[in-house]
Design an enzyme around this catalytic site. Structure first.
Site, PDB file in Angstrom:
ATOM      1  N   GLN A 208     -98.047 -26.820 -28.156  1.00 24.61           N
ATOM      2  CA  GLN A 208     -98.210 -26.081 -29.401  1.00 24.61           C
ATOM      3  C   GLN A 208     -97.092 -25.057 -29.564  1.00 24.61           C
ATOM      4  O   GLN A 208     -96.681 -24.416 -28.603  1.00 24.61           O
ATOM      5  CB  GLN A 208     -99.575 -25.386 -29.396  1.00 24.61           C
ATOM      6  CG  GLN A 208    -100.037 -24.935 -30.751  1.00 24.61           C
ATOM      7  CD  GLN A 208    -101.534 -24.676 -30.782  1.00 24.61           C
ATOM      8  OE1 GLN A 208    -102.282 -25.196 -29.966  1.00 24.61           O
ATOM      9  NE2 GLN A 208    -101.984 -23.879 -31.729  1.00 24.61           N
TER      10      GLN A 208
ATOM     11  N   SER B  23     -98.850 -28.278 -21.482  1.00 25.75           N
ATOM     12  CA  SER B  23    -100.176 -28.034 -22.043  1.00 25.75           C
ATOM     13  C   SER B  23    -100.634 -29.224 -22.888  1.00 25.75           C
ATOM     14  O   SER B  23    -100.889 -30.305 -22.362  1.00 25.75           O
ATOM     15  CB  SER B  23    -100.171 -26.732 -22.845  1.00 25.75           C
ATOM     16  OG  SER B  23    -101.469 -26.376 -23.256  1.00 25.75           O
ATOM     17  N   LEU B  24    -100.713 -29.057 -24.205  1.00 25.26           N
ATOM     18  CA  LEU B  24    -101.054 -30.163 -25.106  1.00 25.26           C
ATOM     19  C   LEU B  24    -100.187 -31.397 -24.829  1.00 25.26           C
ATOM     20  O   LEU B  24    -100.653 -32.532 -24.899  1.00 25.26           O
ATOM     21  CB  LEU B  24    -100.865 -29.716 -26.551  1.00 25.26           C
ATOM     22  CG  LEU B  24    -100.686 -30.831 -27.596  1.00 25.26           C
ATOM     23  CD1 LEU B  24    -101.998 -31.558 -27.816  1.00 25.26           C
ATOM     24  CD2 LEU B  24    -100.106 -30.286 -28.873  1.00 25.26           C
TER      25      LEU B  24
ATOM     26  N   ARG C 214    -110.527 -30.293 -28.565  1.00 25.45           N
ATOM     27  CA  ARG C 214    -110.037 -29.320 -27.579  1.00 25.45           C
ATOM     28  C   ARG C 214    -109.556 -28.052 -28.289  1.00 25.45           C
ATOM     29  O   ARG C 214    -109.886 -26.938 -27.881  1.00 25.45           O
ATOM     30  CB  ARG C 214    -108.904 -29.943 -26.768  1.00 25.45           C
ATOM     31  CG  ARG C 214    -108.161 -29.024 -25.799  1.00 25.45           C
ATOM     32  CD  ARG C 214    -107.061 -29.827 -25.110  1.00 25.45           C
ATOM     33  NE  ARG C 214    -106.256 -29.057 -24.181  1.00 25.45           N
ATOM     34  CZ  ARG C 214    -105.126 -28.451 -24.472  1.00 25.45           C
ATOM     35  NH1 ARG C 214    -104.665 -28.493 -25.723  1.00 25.45           N
ATOM     36  NH2 ARG C 214    -104.444 -27.792 -23.552  1.00 25.45           N
TER      37      ARG C 214
ATOM     38  N   HIS D 183    -105.336 -20.796 -21.980  1.00 20.64           N
ATOM     39  CA  HIS D 183    -105.067 -20.974 -20.546  1.00 20.64           C
ATOM     40  C   HIS D 183    -105.504 -19.796 -19.676  1.00 20.64           C
ATOM     41  O   HIS D 183    -105.207 -19.769 -18.490  1.00 20.64           O
ATOM     42  CB  HIS D 183    -103.593 -21.319 -20.292  1.00 20.64           C
ATOM     43  CG  HIS D 183    -103.214 -22.665 -20.814  1.00 20.64           C
ATOM     44  ND1 HIS D 183    -103.684 -23.827 -20.254  1.00 20.64           N
ATOM     45  CD2 HIS D 183    -102.444 -23.023 -21.861  1.00 20.64           C
ATOM     46  CE1 HIS D 183    -103.195 -24.861 -20.928  1.00 20.64           C
ATOM     47  NE2 HIS D 183    -102.458 -24.392 -21.920  1.00 20.64           N
TER      48      HIS D 183
ATOM     49  N   GLN E 162    -107.084 -27.705 -16.689  1.00 24.07           N
ATOM     50  CA  GLN E 162    -105.883 -27.245 -17.394  1.00 24.07           C
ATOM     51  C   GLN E 162    -106.213 -26.223 -18.472  1.00 24.07           C
ATOM     52  O   GLN E 162    -105.427 -25.318 -18.757  1.00 24.07           O
ATOM     53  CB  GLN E 162    -105.169 -28.454 -18.014  1.00 24.07           C
ATOM     54  CG  GLN E 162    -103.810 -28.146 -18.629  1.00 24.07           C
ATOM     55  CD  GLN E 162    -103.662 -28.758 -20.011  1.00 24.07           C
ATOM     56  OE1 GLN E 162    -104.377 -28.389 -20.942  1.00 24.07           O
ATOM     57  NE2 GLN E 162    -102.730 -29.686 -20.142  1.00 24.07           N
TER      58      GLN E 162
END
Length: 313
Positions: free
Chosen positions: A12, A93-94, A118, A202, A251
């Site tokens: 993102q 991440s994503l 998510r 996170h 994660q």
């Protein structure tokens, strides 16, 4: 000897209106990929990135499917041009979901639905206005972590993205983030700025989102990866499907160790990486992590041709 090659997939923050428009003009596969994603989502994703507003595209539950679909579309175009496949992949991440789709672990239709949910769960895990993130520049990791620990009396705050040497993102309760910013500046940080995000991604505050996401993910069919993917949590490359699930859940509320991820590519003697996604965030970070690594961002016809030329040498 064939060039050792790695692929990277952004998270993102890489999104922008009109992304992939030039590539779509030359490659119908881009539209086909977005149609597949849109059918799974129940709304026209290509229309949003082409004609929507910046504010709409910035919504987490739209941003995440949009970036993922962009990455998969570029991957498909790359393969249609007979581009060589990588020996290793990773996503920020994503971006880990993009990598897993390209490794045939997840179907695109399942992946866009997963990251949409998510995003919604992460957004709703903390009341709006109570959590945030900040970028700390020019300070050793140790001092950033220490500042977060010292600020914890004001609430939860921790280092969550180790993006490059001297570039760390922190996240947590607003008051604790503000205190950590103050302490980082006092410790010598060149810059310490709040980020325009609506949730402390996170951080441990995302744990409720992870618990709910675990139930959703358990119903999705996964397959063993055809190409190894370094997962954010644990820095593992595994073929164990249940372990992949566990790592994806973990994660959500654990840090993204991006510097360590890129160092794994070097350890495996992979010094050329292609970033597949809108923008060039990861390629820019790579210049600070590994100066000897060649990183090429592919997201339009010119960058595609340039990357194909490099890997064909």
């Amino acid at each position: 000897m064939p060039l050792s090659l790695g692929f990277l997939f952004p998270g993102q923050g890489s999104q922008h209106l009109g992304m992939l428009s030039e590539l779509a003009q030359q490659y119908p596969l881009v539209h086909t990929t977005f149609e597949e994603a849109s059918e799974a989502l129940g709304y026209d994703l290509w229309h949003i990135i082409s004609h929507g507003s910046t504010e709409q595209l910035a919504l987490t539950n739209i941003t995440q499917p949009a970036i993922l679909t962009c990455s998969v579309a570029i991957w498909r175009v790359w393969k249609s041009r007979s581009g060589p496949l990588p020996q290793l992949m990773a996503g920020h991440s994503l971006g880990e979901y993009s990598a897993l789709v390209c490794a045939d672990v997840l179907q695109l239709s399942d992946a866009v639905s997963l990251v949409k949910q998510r995003g919604e769960l992460m957004q709703n895990a903390v009341p709006v206005g109570t959590g945030g993130m900040a970028a700390i520049m020019g300070l050793d990791d140790y001092f950033v972590v220490k500042a977060c620990a010292d600020a914890s009396e004001s609430g939860e705050v921790s280092a969550v993205n180790f993006n490059a040497p001297g570039q760390v993102v922190i996240a947590g309760h607003n008051a604790a983030v503000a205190k950590a910013i103050e302490l980082c500046k006092a410790a010598g940080a060149k810059r310490a700025l709040p980020l325009p995000v609506s949730a402390p991604f996170h951080s441990s505050l995302m744990r409720p989102a992870a618990e709910q996401f675990s139930k959703i993910l358990s119903a999705i069919r996964l397959q063993a990866p055809k190409i190894p993917v370094i997962q954010n949590f644990g820095l593992e490359t595994t073929s164990d499907i249940e372990k992949i699930r566990i790592n994806l859940v973990q994660q959500i509320y654990n840090p993204v160790p991006w510097v360590a991820t890129i160092n794994q590519f070097v350890t495996r003697n992979i010094l050329t990486v292609i970033e597949m996604g809108p923008g060039k965030v990861l390629s820019t970070l790579n210049k600070r992590i590994q100066v000897d690594m060649t990183a090429i961002a592919v997201n339009d016809p010119n960058s595609l041709y340039a990357a194909l030329l490099v890997v064909s040498v």
